[in-house]
Motif scaffolding. Structure first.
Motif, short mmCIF file in Angstrom:
data_model
loop_
_atom_site.label_atom_id
_atom_site.label_comp_id
_atom_site.label_asym_id
_atom_site.label_seq_id
_atom_site.Cartn_x
_atom_site.Cartn_y
_atom_site.Cartn_z
N LEU A 32 0.81 -1.22 0.00
CA LEU A 32 0.00 0.00 0.00
C LEU A 32 0.85 1.27 0.00
CD1 LEU A 32 -2.94 -0.97 2.41
CD2 LEU A 32 -3.03 -0.74 -0.07
N TYR A 36 -3.72 -0.66 7.50
CA TYR A 36 -5.03 -0.23 7.00
C TYR A 36 -6.16 -0.92 7.79
CZ TYR A 36 -9.12 -0.57 3.92
OH TYR A 36 -10.39 -0.58 3.43
N MET A 89 -6.74 0.58 11.15
CA MET A 89 -7.48 1.86 11.06
C MET A 89 -8.96 1.62 10.80
SD MET A 89 -4.75 4.01 8.78
CE MET A 89 -5.73 5.47 8.55
N LYS A 90 -9.24 0.64 9.96
CA LYS A 90 -10.64 0.34 9.67
C LYS A 90 -11.34 -0.15 10.94
CE LYS A 90 -13.61 -1.96 6.28
NZ LYS A 90 -13.70 -2.53 4.93
N PHE A 130 -12.52 -7.41 6.94
CA PHE A 130 -11.21 -7.01 7.45
C PHE A 130 -11.32 -5.93 8.54
CE2 PHE A 130 -6.82 -5.27 5.93
CZ PHE A 130 -6.18 -5.94 6.96
N HIS A 160 -12.14 1.66 3.54
CA HIS A 160 -12.08 2.59 4.67
C HIS A 160 -11.41 3.88 4.21
CE1 HIS A 160 -11.90 3.96 8.77
NE2 HIS A 160 -10.59 4.04 8.74
N MET A 206 -7.77 10.09 8.20
CA MET A 206 -8.21 10.01 9.58
C MET A 206 -7.36 10.97 10.40
SD MET A 206 -8.70 6.19 11.11
CE MET A 206 -9.76 5.89 12.53
N GLU A 208 -18.89 -9.14 2.43
CA GLU A 208 -17.99 -9.47 3.54
C GLU A 208 -18.69 -9.72 4.86
OE1 GLU A 208 -13.96 -7.33 3.51
OE2 GLU A 208 -15.48 -5.86 3.00
#
Lengths: 161, 447, 336
Positions: free
Chosen positions: B84, B329, B332-333, B367, C19, C172, C292
């Motif tokens: 990423l 990631y 954070m999600k 996730f 996200h 964020m 999901e």
């Protein structure tokens, strides 16, 4: 390495196939004969994706040494395709949405065909038992069981009619 | 409330690939016939943490059928990557092939390319690597202790979020003051373990030189351009020289996004000028492919006698394993999803992405959220038990409504948790008191 | 020793899309002269039915039969960029891109038809069965195929459209976590009944009943397929699946499907579900994502049901027979 020439009848055709000593039937069918319905899900005998019929019996191609099939009749889904006995099973799998990714499906079809040959009217438990060597990670099995039940009903209905 | 006047959206039409699925005629990546293909098998680290003193491929290279053996010395440019990087994840921590250290048992070190799968498999164990074993750490909280063995190249066993934050965090309201005013404090610890995606088709690809300077990669990756861009950067080619072909995959569940096979297969194709297939065995898939992470989640809630949750403090440790991949990631999600589908006026979240000497974990279906939902929904039952409020009513009282401010300071819209709970109650034959049955996501009447 | 029954429930929400956003997908739509339309993109079908769902969305937006829409995906030389198939994003992101592309193509299609019929394009409608006609006058019509042919051979136009969907990235805030993380949320609530054998620690899941709210459904049969498959995966996650049975120890990692235990068909109960439809303004025809989330409510519902059956408080998964027997031992010890 010694190479042996096997005499196989695959999907109705006599075939001579040279193989090395460690070759499995899975390699012969997929790699040499290009029968790509024979899937390689584990090559450990654990998933059923490579299910084929050897002399009419349900077998796992990955666990079958190629030499052990010498002189045998081997049937893959390619050989069953469009035959009167498989079409109702295929139709039932389609109508019941009994596949998502489809990777396990050829093995499921071959295993179902083997079941319905020897037991045209299986109970739900007998279906589950017969397919217990065929894994599916997508569907949760319920649509597959229903597809086999419906296929059995369709086939036996045809026979009795 | 479905949209009216739709002709085909909303109808159960047949799954497009079903006709070919049931005839064994769906084309997955490895059903594409490619002549003169070579096969790649990996020599992997037998240790969870060790220094590499020497890599000797001489013996392996001499084995029958072996065409070449690739190590880090064959990398054309950078030796490490992180998938990423394009969205700011850093540093590039994961070796394509290990060079100075190995950080997990199974880490790739040398790629053996041979004329057959069997020849590659037979030759891979002949690679000789001299290691100096290092102490290893496997537990997330152990890894954060001062005396823990250091896993990462940057000296800390956690991912560093912007402004030197050790965790992805949420700060909303004042949890400590609310705890002091709450009727009950409800605390617990929740643990999930690593889970394998286990798609029936294992991860794999074939990289094929086209003879014109371009390479086609047939792959079951879940994200074609994502893999293309990362592969180009690793093998030192312009992305314009790569073509990725796939799109029909035998199950993914998040397991096929790690870009572990495409770069090395492409590099081998460049070196050998032959098509190269690199496919995980089932054992590779079980032991080497990334898993769903193990998560440890501490939840502390302040709750009133009537069931209202007035404060929620969450401390989470995601076990990323040895490398970042997609984990920072996911953490954070996870943080952004808290405190779950409930409106709580005081929320504090610290979600740590922790590195251990385990196989790297990565994305899996849900996730970062599956683990959070798991912890919260077990916690809700504990709150119900402590307060004596019925579990259904507890959730309805606290369920978020449209217009409510969420902890990440976005007003809720499209809320339908209340209606969904009511529908489930009806389906399960669970009677709800009239005021609860009349609740709506559009207001807080009765709640 | 006994077989004890218990019930558990869990309610969840699930965000649609990556996200924080920043995850674009493009789609191109064009008419061929065969009467077909082609949707070209680079998204991946994992079995969830992306090719089917996007063909439905394109057919709806174009106003043409489903059977005439082909989805050409999975080749980066021809398909425009897609961020990837994950994060429950494809129906929403690719679906929105397809709607945008299809509407642009439809506009040209109607303009071409209008010129052929010598009417105003604003007065034309599609019947969804392959014809374009004057509103209120079905006899004033031209087939979609004839319009596509006329576009190419008579009018020199391409019946085509371009689409992209991008929710811009919302970083964020490192201190407070302030952000705009998602496009919408889907919802689920699951109720599970179990029977636990206190002698063996074995758990039988007797029923799984779920309500879902996922915006407008695009294909209810495929939605049910996700719900049933996810319920099964959730059972597995809750009861047996792990690559590290003695986590954090790394020993006993499975090599095969014998060591990695997933529920068999015999262990699968019937799955009942209802699906509510609250269309979201952000989605293609109101659709949210479901791919999901389908294991997320079954997992805690199963564990809550076990705790309810046994009067224990197990907080780890998988809840193997060993975990259950240890919990029962602990309960007995603390009672003594």
């Amino acid at each position: 390495m010694t190479t042996k020439v096997l005499r196989l009848n695959v999907n109705g055709e006599d075939t001579l196939v040279p193989v090395g000593p460690m070759a499995t039937l899975q390699e012969v069918l997929r790699d040499k004969l290009e029968l790509t319905s024979v899937k390689v899900g584990c090559a450990q005998g654990g998933c059923g994706s490579c299910s084929v019929l050897i002399d009419g019996e349900l077998r796992l191609a990955c666990l079958t040494p190629a030499e052990a099939a010498d002189g045998c009749t081997v049937t893959t889904l390619e050989g069953l395709n469009e035959s009167n006995s498989i079409v109702p099973i295929q139709q039932s799998f389609i109508e019941n949405y009994a596949a998502q990714c489809g990777f396990c499906t050829p093995g499921m079809l071959v295993a179902t065909k083997a079941l319905l040959e020897r037991n045209p009217k299986p109970s739900r438990d007998e279906i589950i038992e017969a397919l217990s060597g065929n894994l599916c990670r997508c569907t949760g099995y319920l649509p597959i069981i229903k597809a086999v039940e419906d296929a059995a009903a369709a086939l036996s209905g045809k026979q009795s009619a | 409330m479905a949209l009216k006047d739709l002709k085909i959206v909303g109808k159960s039409v047949r799954l497009r690939d079903l006709d070919t699925h049931v005839r064994g005629q769906t084309t997955y990546y490895e059903d594409v016939r490619i002549p003169r293909m070579l096969h790649l098998k990996m020599y992997r680290s037998p240790h969870p943490h060790a220094k590499i003193l020497k890599i000797d491929t001489t013996e392996a290279a001499k084995q029958p059928g072996v065409v070449c053996v690739l190590t880090h010395e064959d990398m054309p440019g950078k030796k490490t990557f992180t998938p990423l990087a394009a969205i700011g994840v850093a540093p590039e921590d994961e070796p394509i092939l290990a060079f100075d250290k190995v950080r997990w048992k199974g880490e790739p070190i040398a790629a053996v390319v041979a004329e057959s799968e069997a020849a590659a498999k037979a030759a891979a164990p002949k690679v000789k690597v001299t290691f100096e074993e290092l102490p290893a750490v496997f537990d997330v909280e152990e890894a954060l202790k001062a005396e823990a063995p250091i896993v990462t190249p940057w000296g800390k066993n956690y991912y560093q979020y912007p402004d030197d934050h050790a965790a992805s965090q949420i700060r909303y309201g004042d949890v400590e003051r609310a705890f002091a005013e709450a009727d009950h404090i409800v605390e617990d610890k929740y643990q999930t373990k690593p889970i394998e995606h286990a798609p029936l088709e294992t991860t794999g690809c074939v990289a094929k030189p086209e003879g014109n300077g371009r390479y086609t990669v047939y792959t079951n990756i879940q994200a074609l351009y994502f893999a293309l861009d990362n592969t180009a950067a690793i093998v030192g080619l312009s992305p314009a020289k790569l073509r990725f072909v796939g799109g029909t995959v035998g199950g993914g569940f998040g397991g096929k996004v790690d870009i572990q096979v495409e770069p090395i297969a492409t590099l081998a194709a460049i070196k050998t000028k032959r098509p190269v297939k690199y496919k995980y065995s089932r054992e590779d898939e079980m032991r080497v492919s990334s898993t769903r992470a193990a998560w440890r989640i501490y939840v502390k809630d302040g709750v009133m006698n009537d069931g209202r949750i007035v404060a929620r403090k969450i401390t989470t440790y995601q076990d990323a394993g040895a490398y970042i991949r997609l984990s920072s990631y996911g953490t954070m999600k996870h943080a952004g999803h808290m405190p779950g589908p409930y409106t709580i006026p005081n929320v504090s979240v610290d979600a740590y992405c922790v590195f251990t000497n385990r196989p790297p974990s990565s994305a899996m279906r849900g996730f970062g959220v599956m683990s959070g939902s798991y912890a919260i929904e077990l916690q809700m039952d504990k709150i119900a038990a402590v307060t004596g409020v019925d579990p259904w009513q507890l959730r309805l009282i606290n369920a978020y409504r449209n217009g409510d401010m969420k902890a990440h300071r976005k007003a809720a819209d499209d809320a339908a948790l209340v209606e969904t709970i009511q529908a489930a109650a009806q389906l399960a034959g669970q009677a709800l008191p009239a005021d609860f049955a009349a609740m709506s996501s559009d207001d807080r009447k009765g709640g | 020793m006994a077989k004890l029954r218990g019930t558990g429930m869990a309610a969840v929400n699930y965000p649609t899309g990556m996200h924080l956003g920043g995850d674009p997908t493009q789609a191109l739509v064009h008419a061929t002269t065969t009467g077909n339309f082609v949707v070209t993109l680079s998204s991946v079908d994992l079995g969830q039915g992306l090719k089917t769902v996007l063909a439905q969305i394109a057919a709806e937006a174009l106003g043409v039969p489903f059977e005439t829409v082909l989805v050409d995906t999975g080749d980066t030389d021809t398909g425009p960029h897609c961020t990837g198939t994950f994060a429950s994003r494809t129906t929403h992101r690719a679906g929105n891109a397809v709607v945008m592309a299809a509407r642009e193509a439809r506009k040209v299609l109607l303009e071409v038809a209008a010129e052929e019929l010598e009417v105003n394009a604003d007065d034309l409608v599609t019947d969804g069965e392959g014809s374009i006609h004057l509103a209120g006058a079905p006899e004033m019509k031209i087939s979609v195929t004839d319009a596509a042919l006329a576009a190419h051979f008579v009018q020199g136009k391409t019946v085509s459209g371009r689409g992209v969907y991008l929710k811009p990235m919302s970083p964020m805030d490192p201190e407070t976590g302030e952000c705009d993380p998602d496009s919408t949320h889907a919802h689920a609530c699951t109720v599970v009944e179990v029977e636990v054998d206190t002698e063996t620690g074995a758990v039988a899941v007797l029923s799984i009943k779920s309500a879902y709210e996922i915006g407008q459904q695009v294909n209810p049969a495929l939605v049910r397929g996700q719900i049933v498959g996810g319920a099964w995966m959730g059972m597995g996650h809750a009861l047996s699946e792990t690559t590290a049975p003695y986590y954090p120890a790394i020993d006993h990692a499975p090599r095969d499907f014998l060591g990695y235990v997933m529920p068999g068909a015999a262990e699968m109960p019937e799955v009942e579900c209802v699906v509510l439809e609250h269309p979201t303004e952000t989605g293609p025809f109101g659709a949210k994502g479901i791919g999901e989330m389908v294991a997320n409510s079954p997992i805690p519902a199963v564990v809550n049901a076990i705790n309810n059956a046994l009067g224990v408080r197990i907080t780890e998964i998988p809840v193997t027979p060993e975990v259950i027997l240890r919990a029962l031992d602990e309960k007995a010890a603390s009672a003594a």
